[in-house]
Structures are given as structure tokens and as C-alpha cells.
Design a protein around this motif. Structure first.
Motif, mmCIF file in Angstrom:
data_model
loop_
_atom_site.group_PDB
_atom_site.id
_atom_site.type_symbol
_atom_site.label_atom_id
_atom_site.label_comp_id
_atom_site.label_asym_id
_atom_site.label_seq_id
_atom_site.Cartn_x
_atom_site.Cartn_y
_atom_site.Cartn_z
ATOM 1 N N GLU A 150 1.741 4.397 -7.878
ATOM 2 C CA GLU A 150 0.698 4.379 -8.781
ATOM 3 C C GLU A 150 -0.296 5.234 -8.851
ATOM 4 O OE1 GLU A 150 -1.470 1.338 -8.743
ATOM 5 O OE2 GLU A 150 0.378 -0.233 -9.067
ATOM 6 N N SER A 199 -2.038 -8.072 -11.062
ATOM 7 C CA SER A 199 -1.213 -7.957 -10.339
ATOM 8 C C SER A 199 -1.389 -9.254 -8.766
ATOM 9 C CB SER A 199 -1.714 -6.218 -9.306
ATOM 10 O OG SER A 199 -0.852 -6.253 -8.139
ATOM 11 N N ASN A 200 -2.739 -9.842 -9.196
ATOM 12 C CA ASN A 200 -2.962 -10.789 -7.837
ATOM 13 C C ASN A 200 -2.248 -11.646 -9.039
ATOM 14 O OD1 ASN A 200 -4.405 -9.865 -6.412
ATOM 15 N ND2 ASN A 200 -6.586 -9.687 -8.218
ATOM 16 N N ALA A 213 2.016 1.678 -3.616
ATOM 17 C CA ALA A 213 1.267 1.655 -4.317
ATOM 18 C C ALA A 213 1.066 3.610 -4.333
ATOM 19 C CB ALA A 213 0.007 1.418 -4.619
ATOM 20 N N ASP A 252 0.450 -1.086 -0.111
ATOM 21 C CA ASP A 252 -0.033 0.407 -0.050
ATOM 22 C C ASP A 252 0.529 1.000 0.121
ATOM 23 O OD1 ASP A 252 -2.059 1.530 0.357
ATOM 24 O OD2 ASP A 252 -2.007 1.355 2.364
ATOM 25 N N GLU A 274 -9.216 -0.607 -14.494
ATOM 26 C CA GLU A 274 -8.438 -1.139 -12.955
ATOM 27 C C GLU A 274 -8.590 -2.426 -13.217
ATOM 28 O OE1 GLU A 274 -10.040 2.400 -11.238
ATOM 29 O OE2 GLU A 274 -8.869 3.455 -12.420
ATOM 30 N N GLU A 275 -9.627 -3.037 -12.986
ATOM 31 C CA GLU A 275 -9.690 -4.196 -12.650
ATOM 32 C C GLU A 275 -8.661 -5.094 -13.122
ATOM 33 O OE1 GLU A 275 -13.485 -5.156 -14.446
ATOM 34 O OE2 GLU A 275 -14.832 -3.953 -12.305
ATOM 35 N N GLN A 292 -5.671 -3.898 -14.367
ATOM 36 C CA GLN A 292 -4.704 -4.357 -13.401
ATOM 37 C C GLN A 292 -4.486 -4.360 -12.297
ATOM 38 O OE1 GLN A 292 -2.077 -2.690 -16.440
ATOM 39 N NE2 GLN A 292 -1.498 -1.836 -14.584
ATOM 40 N N ARG A 293 -5.824 -4.649 -11.118
ATOM 41 C CA ARG A 293 -5.629 -5.402 -10.139
ATOM 42 C C ARG A 293 -5.561 -7.120 -10.089
ATOM 43 N NH1 ARG A 293 -9.169 -1.907 -9.094
ATOM 44 N NH2 ARG A 293 -11.014 -2.932 -9.456
ATOM 45 N N GLN A 294 -6.042 -7.549 -11.419
ATOM 46 C CA GLN A 294 -5.917 -9.199 -11.588
ATOM 47 C C GLN A 294 -4.203 -9.455 -12.069
ATOM 48 O OE1 GLN A 294 -7.707 -10.895 -11.042
ATOM 49 N NE2 GLN A 294 -6.801 -12.848 -12.289
#
Length: 594
Positions: free
Chosen positions: A139, A210-211, A135, A132, A203-204, A206-208
């Protein structure tokens, strides 16, 4: 916009970039509008000249008129080319001012956040994870830069162009201007809606992503465990689920992205149709010329991109506001570890604890209770206890990484809170329980926290930590670069290098927090014998769960559940036949079994 108000002092700092950027934007748009007027003049000239030209068919005047006509058209063409080149030049200057300003602000903001992070207390880092923190400084700052850079540039360009173009269009024909602008608000709203959907789905993704990256990194880091437990197939199936999710999210984005340009072309085409239809009626009525219609079509195309950018700019401002709000959340947190008096006296090393208690604010765990102890200058104290008894908390309080929630700690009779924090910590050599080494050379890790040390002193510190022989075996010796978190070294080597780093700075107070847990008994004895010499005339606090380390100290303190249960020398505590003797006998039996 309330969150973004924090950035105003950066805009003031770089105001000349902003002022010049606005000026260059105005000039570039002027050079963009003039060609449209030149096109009108040229087109009307063609229409008027052709009628006259055919009247003089076969005469010498016709030939002369042709020469004048072509020269004039060529002049208009060259002027349009010159205007285009000048517009391009000033657009370059716009980017060299506003975009460069955004990079300066990004640089300053990252530095300010990083500097502020380092002022925050340890309690802050216990409550927030590293991902966090990273980020927000990477970002989130990048999203904020899009606001003070491209979004601001396009916003200024939109305002300037609208004022220049629409005011001129209204002066030519207000009715046609109204019909031209009719689809543009719809265009902007449509782009805003579609762009918001694109941003949300991006953004979804990017999150995926990252996961997925985290999963792959963890899988490869733990490949030994995966193979040992024969879980390759299970690991692959989990990875397949992650990639399937990524694929579906990417397809959803592509479907929305496919709407983007068709909507733009449809609404821009509608504006052009209205210009031709309404403009044609105005030509029939004698209010406009064909040149005016062409000019208006050029203006519509000039306004299309800024109106498109309005939806994009609005989305960027929303994202920047959300990111800056996240950044402000941490910037508004202030450290409680500060000093009003900022004293910097010579340190002798007398420590006194008066009814010290400490409660961790994040977990509510009470680590120390009514802890009272006097340590004379140059005296060595060993603090023993089971896991969770408050030993490491004591080290954190001495280094003032935390302040006691109850009681007071004195150094040379002065409360720790009155010392300058940086000065106080420079007087201490701290070997933490959780060893951390930097991805740097061995020599730089040893002299970390100093202004540079001669090689002889670095070598002596390493020798005292019984690590010299190991380093000499490395091909590059002291210039050997350690991997991430010192992965190049074994656990025991890392602990010994951490000890060398602490003693190399020649501290007034030495704190060893369970620093020999990863070394064997023989190495421990060598280090302890070396430390006995180092600790002479130096206040030392040895925190350990091993009795062998404690025997080195002048006095031993036994902790249990944050309380001092026993205190005295090794011989005195053995005679008491209490918790220390019980621990000593248990460890003696274990060592004999080994």
C-alpha cells in the motif's frame, strides 16, 4: 518532501523518461493552445466578413466571397481537428514515459524493500508484525507511485500550461487575465480541502474494510469452534456491528463527495461570467474583439482541470511523503548480523561456547547465562530443559540468527562473527521448533535451500524421516502441492518433512530443535535410528524436552533458567541422581501409563 528525497536516485536512473515526458507535455500543450487562437481567428473572420458580405448583396462578388469564406472556415476546422489529434498523440506519449517511469520505480522500490527486509535480523521481525511489513511494501509503495507517476505528470502539466497560457493571456489583455484567474486559487484551495476530507474518509473506509475482512476470515477459520460453542448468533451480531460501521463511514464519504463537482462548476462558471462581463466592457472600449472573449473562455476551461489537479496533486504528495517516511523507517534499519572478514574455510564442526549470554532486546528476557561448552567435530550433543530454559535460543545463536550479548561462540576455533553469514548458514541443517512449509510441492520443500537435488537424494531424505510411505499414498506423490503453511499434512508429517529438508542438504552441523514432539513413540524410534546413521561424523545438536531423543546423543546437557546445571552421558547423569534422572523417571512413568 524530505522523505521523498530518497526517490531522487530513481528519478536520476530513469531521467530520460522524465525528460522526454516533460518535452511531450510542452508539445501537447502547444497543440492545445493553438486551437483556441484558431477559434479566435475564425470567429473574428466571420464577424468581419459578414459586414462586407451584405454590402455586396446580389452581386457576383458576394458568391465568390462566400466560396472563399467557407473554404477558409473549413481550413480552420481541419487545422483544429489536426491539432486535437496531435495533442492526443503527444498526451499518449506523456503517459508512455512518465507513467511507465513510475511503474519502473514502483518495481525497483518493491524489490529494494523486499531485499532489505531479508537482510534484517530476527530481532526486527520479533518487534514488527507481518501485516505492517506487508502494508509498507504494497500500500505505501502504491501511494509513492502516485507521486512519481500521475502527481508528477499533472504537476509538470500545470506548470507548463500556466506558463504558456497565462503569458499569452497577459500579452493580449492583462486586466481580463487578472479577473479570469481570480476564482482559480479559491477553486484549488476548495478542491484541496474537499479532496483531503475525501482521502481521510476513504482511508477510514479502507481500515474498516480491513477490520471486517479480518473478522470474517477469523470467523470462517474458527467455524468449528463457533459451532461447538453455539456462538453463531453472537458472531453474526458482531459482524453486523462491523458492517454498520462500514455503512456509516461510506455514507459520510458520499456526503463529502457530493460537494466536489458543484464547487468546481460554481467556480468555473464564475470565471466564465467574469470573462464575459469584463471582456464585454473591453469590447465596448475597443480593446478586444469577440474572438478574444471566446479564446479566453477556452483558456479558462483549459486551466480548470490543471487547477483542479493542483489540489489533488498536493494531497497525493502529502500521502506519498507520509508513506515514504514509513518506508524509510525500515530502510534505515541496518542488520547487526554481518561479517567484516567474510571467511569461507572448510568446516570440520568443532563448536565452543565461552561464557555465552543472551538477552532478547525486545522483551528484556535473559535466555542464556554463562553458557560454556565444547563440542568436538562429529560429536552429538543433546540439550534438555523445561520450557523457557533457553534451548531454542541456543539453536538461534548457532545459526547466527542472533549474536550473543555476552561471550563468544567459536566454530573450528574461529569466532562465528568472522564467517561469511550466508556461507555459515549453508553449512547447517536446521529443523526449527515451529515448522514452516511453503505452498509448493513436497519435492521442492525437501530441496529448499539447495541448488536442486536428484530425485534419489530427495527420496532418501524423506525415507530417513520416515515419511516415504505417506507420500507414496498421495495421488501425485512428490508432486503433491501443500496448502498454506503445509496445511495438507498432519502435525507429525510436517515435522518429518522439515527433518527431511534439513538432512537433504548434507550439512556439516545438524540442529534439531524439538523436532519430534508431534510424532508418536514408534515413529520417533524409527526416525532416531535413521538419524543415528545420519549423525555419524557430523556435529549434531539435539534440542528436546523428551529424554528418548536425548539418549541418541554422545553427551547430554541439562539447562535450567539459561544455566547448565548438569552435563554428561545418559548413564553418568542417571548416577548423579539430579535433574536429568528426575525428568527421565517422570517421562518413563508417563510412557508406561500410556
Amino acid at each position: 518532501m524530505k522523505a521523498l528525497a530518497y526517490l531522487n536516485h530513481y528519478l536520476v536512473k530513469y531521467k530520460w523518461y522524465l525528460i522526454l515526458g516533460t518535452l511531450f507535455t510542452i508539445i501537447s500543450n502547444l497543440f492545445g493552445i493553438i486551437p483556441a487562437q484558431l477559434v479566435r481567428y475564425a470567429l473574428d473572420l466571420v464577424g468581419e466578413t459578414l459586414d462586407i458580405y451584405y454590402l455586396f448583396d446580389g452581386s457576383t462578388i458576394q458568391s465568390e466571397m462566400y466560396d472563399v469564406f467557407t473554404s477558409t472556415i473549413l481550413l480552420y476546422g481541419l487545422m483544429i481537428l489536426a491539432m486535437a489529434l496531435l495533442k492526443g498523440f503527444f498526451l499518449f506519449l506523456v503517459r508512455q514515459t512518465i507513467i511507465v517511469m513510475s511503474r519502473h520505480i514502483e518495481y525497483d522500490l518493491k524489490n529494494d524493500i523486499y531485499e532489505h527486509y531479508q537482510t534484517l535480523p530476527m530481532s526486527f521481525y520479533r518487534q514488527h508484525n507481518t501485516g505492517d511489513l506487508m502494508a509498507r511494501i504494497s500500500e505505501d509503495v502504491s501511494k509513492v507511485r502516485m507521486y512519481v507517476g500521475p502527481a508528477l505528470m499533472y504537476g509538470i502539466n500545470l506548470i507548463v500550461l500556466f506558463i504558456l497560457v497565462i503569458s499569452y493571456m497577459v500579452s493580449v489583455n492583462a486586466k481580463l487575465t487578472f479577473y479570469v484567474l481570480l476564482p482559480l486559487p479559491l477553486l484549488s484551495v476548495s478542491i484541496y480541502v474537499v479532496n483531503s476530507m475525501i482521502i481521510r474518509r476513504s482511508e477510514e473506509i479502507q481500515r474498516q474494510l480491513s477490520n471486517m475482512s479480518t473478522y470474517v476470515q477469523e470467523a470462517f477459520s474458527g467455524i468449528r469452534v463457533i459451532k461447538a460453542f453455539v456462538q453463531e448468533k453472537y458472531s453474526f451480531l458482531n459482524f453486523q456491528k462491523e458492517t454498520e460501521d462500514f455503512k456509516n463511514k461510506s455514507l459520510n464519504l458520499t456526503k463529502v463527495d457530493a460537494l466536489f463537482f458543484p464547487i468546481i462548476m460554481l467556480l468555473v462558471g464564475l470565471s466564465n461570467v467574469l470573462v464575459i462581463y469584463v471582456g464585454g466592457q473591453e469590447i465596448i472600449n475597443g480593446n478586444l474583439t469577440p474572438g478574444n472573449i471566446t479564446e479566453f473562455i477556452l483558456y479558462v476551461n483549459m486551466l480548470t482541470w490543471p487547477v483542479m489537479a493542483l489540489g489533488w496533486t498536493t494531497s497525493q504528495i502529502q500521502r506519498a511523503a507520509a508513506s515514504q517516511a514509513r518506508i524509510n523507517e525500515y530502510l534505515e534499519q541496518k542488520t547487526t548480523i554481518s561479517s567484516e572478514k567474510k571467511l569461507k574455510p572448510a568446516i570440520e564442526g568443532a563448536l565452543r561456547f565461552e561464557n555465552v549470554g543472551f538477552l532478547y532486546p525486545d522483551s528484556g528476557i535473559r535466555a542464556l547465562q554463562k553458557f560454556t561448552l565444547d563440542v568436538k567435530p562429529g560429536e552429538s550433543i543433546a540439550v534438555l530443559g523445561t520450557t523457557g530454559s533457553g534451548k531454542s535460543t541456543l539453536a538461534n545463536l548457532i545459526c547466527r540468527l542472533y549474536d550473543p550479548t555476552e561471550g563468544t561462540i567459536y566454530l573450528d576455533g574461529v569466532p562465528l562473527k568472522e564467517y561469511d553469514v550466508r556461507y555459515l548458514r549453508k553449512q547447517m541443517g536446521y529443523v526449527p521448533q515451529d515448522v514452516f512449509l511453503f505452498s509448493d510441492t513436497i519435492a521442492n520443500n525437501v530441496q529448499f535451500g539447495t541448488d536442486g537435488l536428484p530425485h534419489a537424494k530427495i527420496e532418501q531424505a524423506v525415507k530417513d524421516a520416515d515419511l516415504l510411505a505417506n507420500i507414496q499414498e498421495f495421488p501425485h506423490g512428490f508432486d503433491t502441492r501443500l496448502g498454506e503453511r503445509g496445511v495438507t499434512l498432519s502435525g507429525g508429517q510436517k515435522q518429518r518433512l522439515s527433518i527431511a529438508r534439513a538432512i537433504a542438504r548434507d550439512p556439516k552441523i545438524l540442529i534439531l530443535d524439538d523436532c519430534l514432539s508431534a510424532v508418536d513413540t514408534n515413529t520417533e524410534n524409527i526416525i532416531l535410528n535413521n538419524l543415528k546413521r545420519i549423525m555419524q561424523d557430523r556435529t549434531s545438536v539435539i534440542i528436546s524436552h523428551r529424554v528418548s531423543s536425548a539418549k541418541l546423543a554422545d553427551r547430554i546437557v541439562m539447562l535450567d533458567d539459561g544455566y547448565i546445571v548438569e552435563e554428561g552421558t545418559h548413564d553418568e547423569l542417571i548416577e548423579k541422581d539430579g535433574a536429568y534422572k528426575e525428568l527421565y523417571e517422570k517421562q518413563l512413568v508417563v510412557e508406561e501409563e500410556i
